[in-house]
Write an enzyme that holds these catalytic residues in place. Structure first.
Site, PDB file in Angstrom:
ATOM      1  N   GLU A 351       0.830  -1.214   0.000  1.00 56.12           N
ATOM      2  CA  GLU A 351       0.000   0.000   0.000  1.00 56.12           C
ATOM      3  C   GLU A 351       0.860   1.258   0.000  1.00 56.12           C
ATOM      4  O   GLU A 351       0.592   2.206  -0.738  1.00 56.12           O
ATOM      5  CB  GLU A 351      -0.927   0.026   1.229  1.00 56.12           C
ATOM      6  CG  GLU A 351      -1.985  -1.071   1.251  1.00 56.12           C
ATOM      7  CD  GLU A 351      -2.929  -1.012   0.063  1.00 56.12           C
ATOM      8  OE1 GLU A 351      -3.150   0.098  -0.471  1.00 56.12           O
ATOM      9  OE2 GLU A 351      -3.439  -2.072  -0.355  1.00 56.12           O
ATOM     10  N   ASP A 439       3.558  -4.317  -5.724  1.00 55.96           N
ATOM     11  CA  ASP A 439       4.074  -5.610  -5.249  1.00 55.96           C
ATOM     12  C   ASP A 439       5.605  -5.594  -5.269  1.00 55.96           C
ATOM     13  O   ASP A 439       6.264  -6.007  -4.317  1.00 55.96           O
ATOM     14  CB  ASP A 439       3.572  -6.756  -6.138  1.00 55.96           C
ATOM     15  CG  ASP A 439       2.127  -7.144  -5.833  1.00 55.96           C
ATOM     16  OD1 ASP A 439       1.612  -6.715  -4.783  1.00 55.96           O
ATOM     17  OD2 ASP A 439       1.524  -7.879  -6.642  1.00 55.96           O
TER      18      ASP A 439
HETATM   19 ZN   LIG Z   1      -2.679  -2.281  -4.489  1.00 58.75          ZN
END
Ligand SMILES: [Zn+2]
Length: 497
Positions: A351, A439
């Site tokens: 995030e 990611d």
């Molecule tokens: Zn995301």
């Protein structure tokens, strides 16, 4: 051979239309409605084809091979490098035992849930197909019967009878009556679908936690908020369009920018607490580590909340929001139950990656550009010169100038609709690219393994699609399918050795 003269004499007009002085028929006034219906049916057919493909994928009884291979590798590595928690198994307290459950191999759990996930997916996609058939009938039906001109004329009558309004001088007030009527109608027609989705499908698969009482109190709150915030917003928007002259789109654009910023400020503070409780995360190891992570990334984290998502549904999530130096992170209580601390940190790493990589800002900019482009397009189709477009949908447009709100609605439903479909697809593509990038960010922080197991567990608990149809996923998914994200991270792991 088709006789073109005959076609132009066909009544491509809604059943209810404002009586107007005969103006000469143009290509637009003759075909705009037919083209709009055609486009609506085309989009429906295309999306229906994708739904059918997804439904077929959900029928498969075979566990997807690639997922088996990928998650098998994750489990094997976990077994080879057990976490410290597992080593001190003997002295495990009750609290630790809970955590140990979270440390079980993942593949057997995924396999166990596979059938359940397929059934949940099937129910959802079948329901989706039924509601899109309904939406098709409603939108085409509304065009054919002349719902817009009828409801507009009805709003004018109501305004005249009860408040003494007149259409020329009180257009904005009549527009608000019109919007109130259409919002109430929309809420009523959507209600059976929402009830069925929440209290049948979600409940059947064990996700729904809300009562009918909570459902309706949410609805009432939302309606009141729509009136309090939406009413003044629309009134101001219409006023600016009318006042702004030829270049009104520039003023509208500035207004949309200010309004977006305003909403981003008030929604977390005044709106979200109306629906959920936000409690500060109690002092704990996790809290310290989250602040350390924020520190390391120079993220100005001011508040860290736990939200009672479990009040409505056992689906889980985490998000962040805030302006400038005042940022907050929210964890769903459901998420905290499903994954361990390391996994929460890895998910927050992802995030925070969105923030660090500028995704949050670029999304805001893209939205603002979209507003700019759409209102510029609208400015080209607004006014007396476009009267034949409005006439095609049953409006007079000449002796009774087109109401601005109607011009807006028709523009977005006709000329802008195909452009919107293409732009939305491009935005979805970009969003998925950003997911891979976030990611990668978490992987670079050294949390690859934990992000992989965390995502698996979230997918497991949410009964996420394990073998989505690739076409369907490409068109609809805002996040790449689980197996694609896992494979991408494993590739990065390999590169880093
Ligand atoms: Zn995301």
């Amino acid at each position: 051979m088709i006789d073109l003269n005959k076609l132009t004499s066909l009544p491509w007009k809604p059943m209810y239309a404002q009586s107007s002085q005969e103006t000469e028929a143009t290509v637009t006034s003759t075909y705009a409605m037919a083209l709009t219906i055609l486009f609506t049916v085309f989009v429906f057919s295309f999306e229906h084809m994708l739904d059918e493909r997804q439904a077929l994928a959900y029928k498969s009884k075979e566990f997807p091979a690639l997922l088996e291979q990928t998650v098998g590798k994750i489990d094997a590595e976990k077994k080879a490098n057990p976490s410290q928690k597992e080593e001190k198994k003997d002295e495990a307290s009750d609290d630790d035992k809970k955590k140990l459950d979270k440390d079980k191999p993942i593949l057997p759990q995924l396999k166990e849930k596979f059938t359940k996930a397929q059934l949940y997916g099937t129910d959802k996609i079948n329901f989706g197909m039924i509601s899109s058939v309904y939406n098709l009938i409603e939108s085409v039906g509304f065009l054919i019967i002349g719902f817009l001109p009828y409801t507009w004329d009805y709003s004018v009558k109501l305004g005249e009878a009860h408040f003494g309004y007149n259409e020329q001088d009180n257009e904005i007030k009549i527009s608000l009556i019109f919007l109130l009527l259409t919002t109430i109608l929309g809420t009523i027609t959507a209600l059976p679908f929402e009830l069925y989705s929440t209290f049948q499908i979600e409940k059947k698969h064990g996700f729904n936690k809300q009562t009918l009482g909570l459902f309706f109190s949410d609805k009432v709150k939302s309606l009141i908020l729509t009136c309090i915030i939406g009413g003044p917003f629309v009134a101001a928007l219409l006023k600016i369009i009318k006042w702004g002259g030829e270049n009104f789109y520039l003023y509208v654009w500035a207004f949309m920018f200010v309004f977006s910023a305003f909403m981003m400020t008030i929604v977390p503070v005044f709106v979200m607490p109306l629906f959920n409780k936000y409690e500060p995360l109690p002092d704990s190891d996790l809290k310290t580590r989250i602040y350390q992570l924020a520190d390391r990334l120079k993220y100005p984290l001011t508040k860290l909340f736990v939200m009672d998502g479990s009040k409505r549904s056992s689906h889980s999530n985490a998000f962040m929001f805030g302006f400038g130096k005042n940022k907050r992170i929210v964890l769903f209580d459901t998420l905290m139950e499903q994954v361990d601390d390391d996994e929460i940190l890895a998910i927050l790493g992802h995030e925070l990656g969105h923030w660090k990589l500028g995704h949050t800002l670029s999304q805001f900019v893209i939205t603002q550009l979209y507003f700019g482009a759409s209102f510029y397009g609208f400015s080209l189709c607004y006014g007396a010169h476009a009267a034949d477009l409005y006439q095609a949908f049953g409006f007079d447009g000449v002796s009774r100038p087109i109401p601005t709100i109607i011009a807006l609605l028709l523009f977005f439903q006709t000329i802008w609709a195909p452009i919107d479909k293409v732009l939305s697809f491009l935005v979805t593509l970009n969003t998925r690219r950003n997911e891979f990038a976030a990611d990668r960010f978490s992987v670079d922080l050294g949390m690859s393994k934990k992000l992989q197991t965390g995502l698996c567990k979230i997918s497991l608990e949410n009964l996420g699609a394990m073998n989505p149809d690739p076409w369907y996923a490409t068109y609809h998914y805002s996040h790449p399918p689980l197996v694609e994200r896992l494979s991408a991270m494993m590739k990065l792991d390999k590169k880093q050795g």
